[in-house]
Design a protein around this motif. Sequence first.
Motif, PDB file in Angstrom:
ATOM      1  N   ASN A 134      -8.281   3.919 -27.102  1.00 33.25           N
ATOM      2  CA  ASN A 134      -9.703   4.238 -27.261  1.00 33.25           C
ATOM      3  C   ASN A 134     -10.644   3.175 -26.714  1.00 33.25           C
ATOM      4  OD1 ASN A 134      -9.206   6.706 -28.497  1.00 33.25           O
ATOM      5  ND2 ASN A 134      -9.135   5.797 -30.557  1.00 33.25           N
ATOM      6  N   TYR A 135     -10.131   1.989 -26.409  1.00 37.14           N
ATOM      7  CA  TYR A 135     -11.069   0.958 -25.956  1.00 37.14           C
ATOM      8  C   TYR A 135     -10.527   0.047 -24.846  1.00 37.14           C
ATOM      9  CZ  TYR A 135      -8.802  -2.865 -28.611  1.00 37.14           C
ATOM     10  OH  TYR A 135      -7.939  -3.818 -29.085  1.00 37.14           O
ATOM     11  N   LEU A 136      -9.252   0.110 -24.552  1.00 38.74           N
ATOM     12  CA  LEU A 136      -8.704  -0.670 -23.441  1.00 38.74           C
ATOM     13  C   LEU A 136      -8.641   0.200 -22.184  1.00 38.74           C
ATOM     14  CD1 LEU A 136      -5.804  -2.534 -25.289  1.00 38.74           C
ATOM     15  CD2 LEU A 136      -8.043  -3.448 -24.656  1.00 38.74           C
ATOM     16  N   THR A 143      -0.469   1.563 -16.000  1.00 34.62           N
ATOM     17  CA  THR A 143       0.296   0.680 -15.110  1.00 34.62           C
ATOM     18  C   THR A 143       1.332  -0.112 -15.886  1.00 34.62           C
ATOM     19  OG1 THR A 143      -1.595   0.453 -13.612  1.00 34.62           O
ATOM     20  CG2 THR A 143       0.143  -1.205 -13.445  1.00 34.62           C
ATOM     21  N   ASN A 144       0.929  -0.624 -17.024  1.00 33.07           N
ATOM     22  CA  ASN A 144       1.840  -1.402 -17.859  1.00 33.07           C
ATOM     23  C   ASN A 144       3.020  -0.560 -18.322  1.00 33.07           C
ATOM     24  OD1 ASN A 144       2.772  -2.411 -20.677  1.00 33.07           O
ATOM     25  ND2 ASN A 144       1.728  -4.173 -19.797  1.00 33.07           N
ATOM     26  N   ALA A 178       2.927 -12.366 -24.142  1.00 35.24           N
ATOM     27  CA  ALA A 178       1.619 -11.755 -23.883  1.00 35.24           C
ATOM     28  C   ALA A 178       1.468 -10.456 -24.654  1.00 35.24           C
ATOM     29  CB  ALA A 178       1.447 -11.520 -22.388  1.00 35.24           C
ATOM     30  N   GLU A 179       2.548  -9.686 -24.761  1.00 36.82           N
ATOM     31  CA  GLU A 179       2.493  -8.435 -25.524  1.00 36.82           C
ATOM     32  C   GLU A 179       2.238  -8.702 -27.000  1.00 36.82           C
ATOM     33  OE1 GLU A 179       5.470  -5.763 -22.686  1.00 36.82           O
ATOM     34  OE2 GLU A 179       6.166  -6.514 -24.618  1.00 36.82           O
ATOM     35  N   VAL A 180       2.825  -9.764 -27.534  1.00 35.43           N
ATOM     36  CA  VAL A 180       2.557 -10.136 -28.935  1.00 35.43           C
ATOM     37  C   VAL A 180       1.074 -10.446 -29.122  1.00 35.43           C
ATOM     38  CG1 VAL A 180       2.997 -11.873 -30.710  1.00 35.43           C
ATOM     39  CG2 VAL A 180       4.903 -10.937 -29.382  1.00 35.43           C
ATOM     40  N   LEU A 181       0.480 -11.122 -28.134  1.00 34.17           N
ATOM     41  CA  LEU A 181      -0.954 -11.413 -28.207  1.00 34.17           C
ATOM     42  C   LEU A 181      -1.779 -10.131 -28.158  1.00 34.17           C
ATOM     43  CD1 LEU A 181      -1.222 -14.537 -25.858  1.00 34.17           C
ATOM     44  CD2 LEU A 181      -1.231 -14.490 -28.362  1.00 34.17           C
ATOM     45  N   VAL A 182      -1.351  -9.169 -27.334  1.00 33.84           N
ATOM     46  CA  VAL A 182      -2.053  -7.885 -27.274  1.00 33.84           C
ATOM     47  C   VAL A 182      -1.952  -7.161 -28.613  1.00 33.84           C
ATOM     48  CG1 VAL A 182      -2.100  -5.600 -26.185  1.00 33.84           C
ATOM     49  CG2 VAL A 182      -1.709  -7.635 -24.790  1.00 33.84           C
ATOM     50  N   ILE A 183      -0.757  -7.116 -29.174  1.00 29.16           N
ATOM     51  CA  ILE A 183      -0.557  -6.466 -30.468  1.00 29.16           C
ATOM     52  C   ILE A 183      -1.416  -7.131 -31.541  1.00 29.16           C
ATOM     53  CG2 ILE A 183       1.130  -6.075 -32.308  1.00 29.16           C
ATOM     54  CD1 ILE A 183       3.245  -5.751 -30.094  1.00 29.16           C
ATOM     55  N   SER A 184      -1.467  -8.458 -31.520  1.00 31.67           N
ATOM     56  CA  SER A 184      -2.291  -9.192 -32.479  1.00 31.67           C
ATOM     57  C   SER A 184      -3.764  -8.870 -32.275  1.00 31.67           C
ATOM     58  CB  SER A 184      -2.062 -10.697 -32.339  1.00 31.67           C
ATOM     59  OG  SER A 184      -0.707 -11.031 -32.546  1.00 31.67           O
ATOM     60  N   GLY A 185      -4.182  -8.781 -31.003  1.00 32.36           N
ATOM     61  CA  GLY A 185      -5.573  -8.459 -30.713  1.00 32.36           C
ATOM     62  C   GLY A 185      -5.944  -7.071 -31.179  1.00 32.36           C
ATOM     63  N   ILE A 186      -5.068  -6.090 -30.922  1.00 35.45           N
ATOM     64  CA  ILE A 186      -5.340  -4.719 -31.347  1.00 35.45           C
ATOM     65  C   ILE A 186      -5.410  -4.624 -32.866  1.00 35.45           C
ATOM     66  CG2 ILE A 186      -4.387  -2.383 -31.426  1.00 35.45           C
ATOM     67  CD1 ILE A 186      -3.281  -2.839 -28.627  1.00 35.45           C
ATOM     68  N   GLY A 187      -4.533  -5.353 -33.527  1.00 42.18           N
ATOM     69  CA  GLY A 187      -4.474  -5.247 -34.975  1.00 42.18           C
ATOM     70  C   GLY A 187      -5.467  -6.101 -35.731  1.00 42.18           C
ATOM     71  N   LEU A 203      -3.654  -8.075 -22.084  1.00 37.59           N
ATOM     72  CA  LEU A 203      -2.967  -6.900 -21.552  1.00 37.59           C
ATOM     73  C   LEU A 203      -2.791  -7.017 -20.038  1.00 37.59           C
ATOM     74  CD1 LEU A 203      -1.772  -4.076 -21.876  1.00 37.59           C
ATOM     75  CD2 LEU A 203      -4.097  -3.145 -21.717  1.00 37.59           C
ATOM     76  N   ILE A 204      -3.820  -7.489 -19.352  1.00 40.91           N
ATOM     77  CA  ILE A 204      -3.715  -7.698 -17.899  1.00 40.91           C
ATOM     78  C   ILE A 204      -2.631  -8.726 -17.595  1.00 40.91           C
ATOM     79  CG2 ILE A 204      -4.928  -8.587 -15.870  1.00 40.91           C
ATOM     80  CD1 ILE A 204      -7.496  -7.391 -17.037  1.00 40.91           C
ATOM     81  N   LEU A 205      -2.611  -9.811 -18.376  1.00 44.38           N
ATOM     82  CA  LEU A 205      -1.587 -10.838 -18.185  1.00 44.38           C
ATOM     83  C   LEU A 205      -0.197 -10.254 -18.416  1.00 44.38           C
ATOM     84  CD1 LEU A 205      -0.712 -13.769 -17.750  1.00 44.38           C
ATOM     85  CD2 LEU A 205      -1.121 -14.167 -20.198  1.00 44.38           C
ATOM     86  N   ALA A 206      -0.023  -9.465 -19.480  1.00 36.82           N
ATOM     87  CA  ALA A 206       1.270  -8.858 -19.768  1.00 36.82           C
ATOM     88  C   ALA A 206       1.707  -7.936 -18.632  1.00 36.82           C
ATOM     89  CB  ALA A 206       1.208  -8.077 -21.082  1.00 36.82           C
ATOM     90  N   THR A 207       0.748  -7.227 -18.029  1.00 34.16           N
ATOM     91  CA  THR A 207       1.056  -6.314 -16.933  1.00 34.16           C
ATOM     92  C   THR A 207       1.476  -7.080 -15.690  1.00 34.16           C
ATOM     93  OG1 THR A 207      -0.556  -4.731 -17.818  1.00 34.16           O
ATOM     94  CG2 THR A 207       0.152  -4.411 -15.542  1.00 34.16           C
ATOM     95  N   LEU A 208       0.777  -8.163 -15.383  1.00 32.50           N
ATOM     96  CA  LEU A 208       1.148  -8.992 -14.233  1.00 32.50           C
ATOM     97  C   LEU A 208       2.528  -9.611 -14.420  1.00 32.50           C
ATOM     98  CD1 LEU A 208      -2.264 -10.796 -13.566  1.00 32.50           C
ATOM     99  CD2 LEU A 208      -1.229  -8.968 -12.204  1.00 32.50           C
TER     100      LEU A 208
END
Length: 218
Positions: A134-136, A143-144, A178-187, A203-208
Amino acid sequence: MLISNENPKTGWIHQKSFAVLRPAEHWIGQHLRWTTPCQITMARIITSPLVFAIFYWETPIWVKFAVMTPHLLADWFDGILAREFGSSRIELLTSFQNFWEQLNWKGETRLGKLIDPIADKGAWVCVLLPGGWNYLPHEIIVTNLVLAVLLTFSRPVITTFFKGEVAANRFGKFKIGAEVLVISGIGLLPHSGPGAVITNSCLILATLLAGASLFVQI
């Protein structure tokens, strides 16, 4: 590109763990002798619908923290146990084991190699889609996820058809961080303003990093 462990130029990239963490990993492995890597991984798969639910229904932060903390730690613990009790004779020891024998095997198994990526990607999707759609940016999410699918299936394809062993690489480890950081950010972070910027950047970093890991893997 298939990398041998004997290649010193790429050895750092393909090391499975970080030297600074090995004493802690050894201690954890010694205190988790009551379970097995496959049992932990299977528990992660079984609880993935719960992860989806807590992000889909916007539960309180403490609920997300209480569920995701052991779920993320379990992802680390199953790898620790697999390395702690792993055997160089894995192919011989597990060739004739059935599902239940591999589930209870203290070490690396073919079952573990099969279900661990499923558990990883399952948890990631169960957070990213209900919590971040809903917001990313949808382009980054898609892509990810495409890269995640390619990473999951490229290893068995290369192993089966090209008869090569695909080594783990550090880009994959950094990607998980990086995915852990994304999960933490979402939550934990707001879904607008600086919170959204931070989560999107991770998320961009995790994708790269996923792209880099795939490049090294193939």
